[in-house]
Write a protein that holds these residues in place. Structure first.
Motif, PDB file in Angstrom:
ATOM      1  N   GLU A   1       4.819  -8.386   6.383  1.00 48.85           N
ATOM      2  CA  GLU A   1       5.379  -6.855   6.072  1.00 48.85           C
ATOM      3  C   GLU A   1       5.589  -5.570   6.774  1.00 48.85           C
ATOM      4  O   GLU A   1       6.018  -5.019   7.496  1.00 48.85           O
ATOM      5  CB  GLU A   1       4.491  -6.288   5.242  1.00 48.85           C
ATOM      6  CG  GLU A   1       4.080  -6.194   3.409  1.00 48.85           C
ATOM      7  CD  GLU A   1       2.706  -6.058   2.991  1.00 48.85           C
ATOM      8  OE1 GLU A   1       2.097  -5.155   3.895  1.00 48.85           O
ATOM      9  OE2 GLU A   1       2.454  -6.860   2.027  1.00 48.85           O
ATOM     10  N   ALA A   2       5.342  -6.768   8.521  1.00 48.16           N
ATOM     11  CA  ALA A   2       5.374  -6.066   9.545  1.00 48.16           C
ATOM     12  C   ALA A   2       6.979  -6.071   9.645  1.00 48.16           C
ATOM     13  O   ALA A   2       7.475  -4.945  11.114  1.00 48.16           O
ATOM     14  CB  ALA A   2       4.760  -6.454  10.819  1.00 48.16           C
TER      15      ALA A   2
ATOM     16  N   ALA B   1      -1.678 -13.336  17.400  1.00 49.43           N
ATOM     17  CA  ALA B   1      -0.232 -12.701  16.558  1.00 49.43           C
ATOM     18  C   ALA B   1      -0.847 -11.512  16.572  1.00 49.43           C
ATOM     19  O   ALA B   1       0.265 -10.770  16.437  1.00 49.43           O
ATOM     20  CB  ALA B   1      -0.400 -13.316  15.413  1.00 49.43           C
ATOM     21  N   PHE B   2      -1.516 -10.793  16.212  1.00 55.10           N
ATOM     22  CA  PHE B   2      -1.971  -9.513  15.478  1.00 55.10           C
ATOM     23  C   PHE B   2      -1.887  -8.271  17.089  1.00 55.10           C
ATOM     24  O   PHE B   2      -1.202  -7.570  17.702  1.00 55.10           O
ATOM     25  CB  PHE B   2      -3.003  -9.087  15.482  1.00 55.10           C
ATOM     26  CG  PHE B   2      -2.339  -9.068  13.609  1.00 55.10           C
ATOM     27  CD1 PHE B   2      -2.046  -8.375  13.230  1.00 55.10           C
ATOM     28  CD2 PHE B   2      -3.653 -10.654  12.938  1.00 55.10           C
ATOM     29  CE1 PHE B   2      -1.461  -9.190  11.823  1.00 55.10           C
ATOM     30  CE2 PHE B   2      -3.720 -10.541  11.188  1.00 55.10           C
ATOM     31  CZ  PHE B   2      -2.478  -9.954  10.519  1.00 55.10           C
ATOM     32  N   HIS B   3      -1.797  -8.946  18.200  1.00 59.10           N
ATOM     33  CA  HIS B   3      -2.174  -7.968  19.684  1.00 59.10           C
ATOM     34  C   HIS B   3      -0.525  -8.603  19.880  1.00 59.10           C
ATOM     35  O   HIS B   3      -0.195  -7.096  20.535  1.00 59.10           O
ATOM     36  CB  HIS B   3      -2.908  -9.037  20.719  1.00 59.10           C
ATOM     37  CG  HIS B   3      -2.091  -9.193  22.104  1.00 59.10           C
ATOM     38  ND1 HIS B   3      -3.515  -8.355  22.717  1.00 59.10           N
ATOM     39  CD2 HIS B   3      -1.357  -8.533  22.709  1.00 59.10           C
ATOM     40  CE1 HIS B   3      -3.106  -8.166  23.836  1.00 59.10           C
ATOM     41  NE2 HIS B   3      -1.776  -8.698  24.225  1.00 59.10           N
ATOM     42  N   GLU B   4       0.657  -9.033  19.446  1.00 57.37           N
ATOM     43  CA  GLU B   4       1.596  -8.958  19.949  1.00 57.37           C
ATOM     44  C   GLU B   4       2.159  -8.587  18.630  1.00 57.37           C
ATOM     45  O   GLU B   4       3.657  -7.219  18.944  1.00 57.37           O
ATOM     46  CB  GLU B   4       2.385 -10.711  19.886  1.00 57.37           C
ATOM     47  CG  GLU B   4       1.813 -11.809  21.091  1.00 57.37           C
ATOM     48  CD  GLU B   4       1.870 -10.537  22.319  1.00 57.37           C
ATOM     49  OE1 GLU B   4       2.999 -10.224  22.847  1.00 57.37           O
ATOM     50  OE2 GLU B   4       1.298 -11.300  23.007  1.00 57.37           O
ATOM     51  N   LEU B   5       1.729  -7.995  17.613  1.00 60.57           N
ATOM     52  CA  LEU B   5       2.470  -7.160  16.909  1.00 60.57           C
ATOM     53  C   LEU B   5       1.766  -5.665  17.220  1.00 60.57           C
ATOM     54  O   LEU B   5       3.280  -4.517  16.917  1.00 60.57           O
ATOM     55  CB  LEU B   5       1.969  -7.870  15.341  1.00 60.57           C
ATOM     56  CG  LEU B   5       2.684  -8.501  14.657  1.00 60.57           C
ATOM     57  CD1 LEU B   5       2.122  -9.560  13.630  1.00 60.57           C
ATOM     58  CD2 LEU B   5       3.625  -8.393  14.321  1.00 60.57           C
TER      59      LEU B   5
ATOM     60  N   LEU C   1       0.433  -1.020  10.923  1.00 62.74           N
ATOM     61  CA  LEU C   1       0.346  -2.309  10.612  1.00 62.74           C
ATOM     62  C   LEU C   1      -0.135  -2.360   9.426  1.00 62.74           C
ATOM     63  O   LEU C   1       0.585  -3.469   8.138  1.00 62.74           O
ATOM     64  CB  LEU C   1       0.004  -3.525  11.564  1.00 62.74           C
ATOM     65  CG  LEU C   1       0.447  -3.931  13.155  1.00 62.74           C
ATOM     66  CD1 LEU C   1      -0.405  -4.702  13.770  1.00 62.74           C
ATOM     67  CD2 LEU C   1       1.722  -4.604  12.947  1.00 62.74           C
ATOM     68  N   LEU C   2      -0.968  -1.971   8.914  1.00 65.59           N
ATOM     69  CA  LEU C   2      -1.837  -2.120   7.799  1.00 65.59           C
ATOM     70  C   LEU C   2      -1.358  -1.441   6.609  1.00 65.59           C
ATOM     71  O   LEU C   2      -1.815  -1.240   5.580  1.00 65.59           O
ATOM     72  CB  LEU C   2      -3.811  -1.846   8.121  1.00 65.59           C
ATOM     73  CG  LEU C   2      -4.425  -2.773   8.701  1.00 65.59           C
ATOM     74  CD1 LEU C   2      -5.634  -2.325   9.001  1.00 65.59           C
ATOM     75  CD2 LEU C   2      -4.842  -3.987   8.322  1.00 65.59           C
ATOM     76  N   ALA C   3      -0.103  -1.217   7.186  1.00 67.67           N
ATOM     77  CA  ALA C   3       0.635   0.597   5.910  1.00 67.67           C
ATOM     78  C   ALA C   3      -0.244   1.924   5.334  1.00 67.67           C
ATOM     79  O   ALA C   3      -0.648   1.679   4.153  1.00 67.67           O
ATOM     80  CB  ALA C   3       1.022  -0.921   5.125  1.00 67.67           C
ATOM     81  N   ARG C   4      -0.959   2.624   6.400  1.00 66.36           N
ATOM     82  CA  ARG C   4      -1.191   3.459   6.146  1.00 66.36           C
ATOM     83  C   ARG C   4      -0.605   4.692   6.157  1.00 66.36           C
ATOM     84  O   ARG C   4      -0.238   5.272   6.869  1.00 66.36           O
ATOM     85  CB  ARG C   4      -2.465   3.936   6.806  1.00 66.36           C
ATOM     86  CG  ARG C   4      -4.331   2.766   6.489  1.00 66.36           C
ATOM     87  CD  ARG C   4      -4.602   2.845   7.217  1.00 66.36           C
ATOM     88  NE  ARG C   4      -6.467   2.505   7.170  1.00 66.36           N
ATOM     89  CZ  ARG C   4      -7.031   1.661   7.826  1.00 66.36           C
ATOM     90  NH1 ARG C   4      -6.933   2.489   8.935  1.00 66.36           N
ATOM     91  NH2 ARG C   4      -7.964   0.878   7.677  1.00 66.36           N
TER      92      ARG C   4
END
Length: 310
Positions: A165-166, A204-208, A293-296
């Motif tokens: 979703e990112a 992955a989430f560090h880079e995102l 990233l968590l779409a809030r």
């Protein structure tokens, strides 16, 4: 009551001490329990703490071996029918509870020579909170984590959905992880090259988190940032904290391995030691990146100081 500068300096000192210790970073969690472990959360609102508070609370949890996420004020626990345990004799007065910071926006009108001018500033307030292991009562018993450290990584689904979703292209290959802000894509080593799923998702989430700084998203990245300078170190701290927040909220366990962070350690310390306000700004931006990233929808894109009710 501590001054705002004293509050910020105390939090900075805690994080610097954790980094200098060479042990697990204060925001990393080596356990997994979807219901009761994870990012520190308030028992009344059931919402995760924000700003620098997750780091400060996790430091206390880790030093005491408390895996649960639940914290609350004396009155919040009382409303649940629980009571705060007496301070043990080996704990000094004033150190049984843990201080958290609530950042409240205040607006006022100031008269100037050109007329009235609206001003907005922030006021920091401290509250004392207690971990679920520091209280007793039936409600507290139901909030204790029953399982120990996770033996293996199981649930890939939530993390995979957030990555998809990112909508940031990810190219697999090579031996390094990086975000390319010019062309807006991420490069990661092949998945089998990571020692564990936790290592893969953490990277992955560090880079995102870096990618959230793109001008089309949160517009945070500085074009002139280069390795070794202040802005580079600051952005690395933002990305590391944001990535850790996302992993924690998704229930991704962490290995506690510092191998991937040692290259930035001296830079982070320079940022934190040189500016006690830096950690607050970094955590504010990390919170916004994690929210994105968590779409809030209510939080994504906001550039605000950390605000958190105790």
């Amino acid at each position: 009551m501590s001054t705002q500068n004293e509050i910020r300096q105390r939090v900075t000192d805690q994080i610097v001490a954790a980094l200098e210790s060479g042990k697990t970073l204060p925001w990393r969690r080596p356990w997994s329990d979807p219901q009761h472990a994870g990012l520190p959360a308030n028992i009344a609102s059931r919402q995760p703490y924000r700003g620098t508070n997750p780091l400060a609370l996790t430091l206390v949890s880790m030093s005491n071996g408390w895996p649960e996420r639940w914290w609350g004020t004396f009155n919040q626990w009382k409303e649940l029918g629980c009571s705060v345990l007496p301070r043990p004799s080996h704990v000094r007065p004033g150190q049984w509870g843990t201080k958290v910071v609530y950042c409240k926006p205040v607006e006022r009108t100031r008269q100037t020579d050109d007329g009235e001018r609206e001003e907005r500033f922030w006021i920091l307030k401290e509250f004392t909170v207690f971990h679920v292991r520091q209280v007793e009562g039936a409600a507290a018993e139901r909030l204790l984590a029953r399982n120990g450290p996770a033996e293996r990584f199981v649930d890939y689904g939530p993390a995979e959905r957030v990555m998809q979703e990112a909508k940031v292209p990810i190219h697999y290959g090579g031996s390094r992880a990086a975000y390319n802000p010019t062309h807006d894509y991420i490069t990661l080593p092949p998945r089998p090259s990571f020692p564990s799923a936790a290592d893969f998702y953490g990277t992955a989430f560090h880079e995102l988190a870096h990618a959230t700084g793109h001008p089309t998203r949160l517009n945070r990245l500085e074009k002139n940032s280069r390795f070794g300078n202040f802005s580079y170190a600051f952005e690395e701290l933002v990305a590391e904290v944001a990535g850790a927040f996302v992993c924690s909220e998704l229930g991704v366990p962490d290995t506690g391995d510092l191998t991937n962070t040692t290259a930035y350690l001296s830079n982070w310390l320079a940022v934190l030691k040189g500016d006690p306000h830096a950690v607050f700004r970094a955590c504010s931006q990390a919170t916004a990146a994690a929210d994105y990233l968590l779409a809030r929808p209510a939080m994504a894109g906001r550039n605000a100081e950390p605000a958190l009710a105790a």
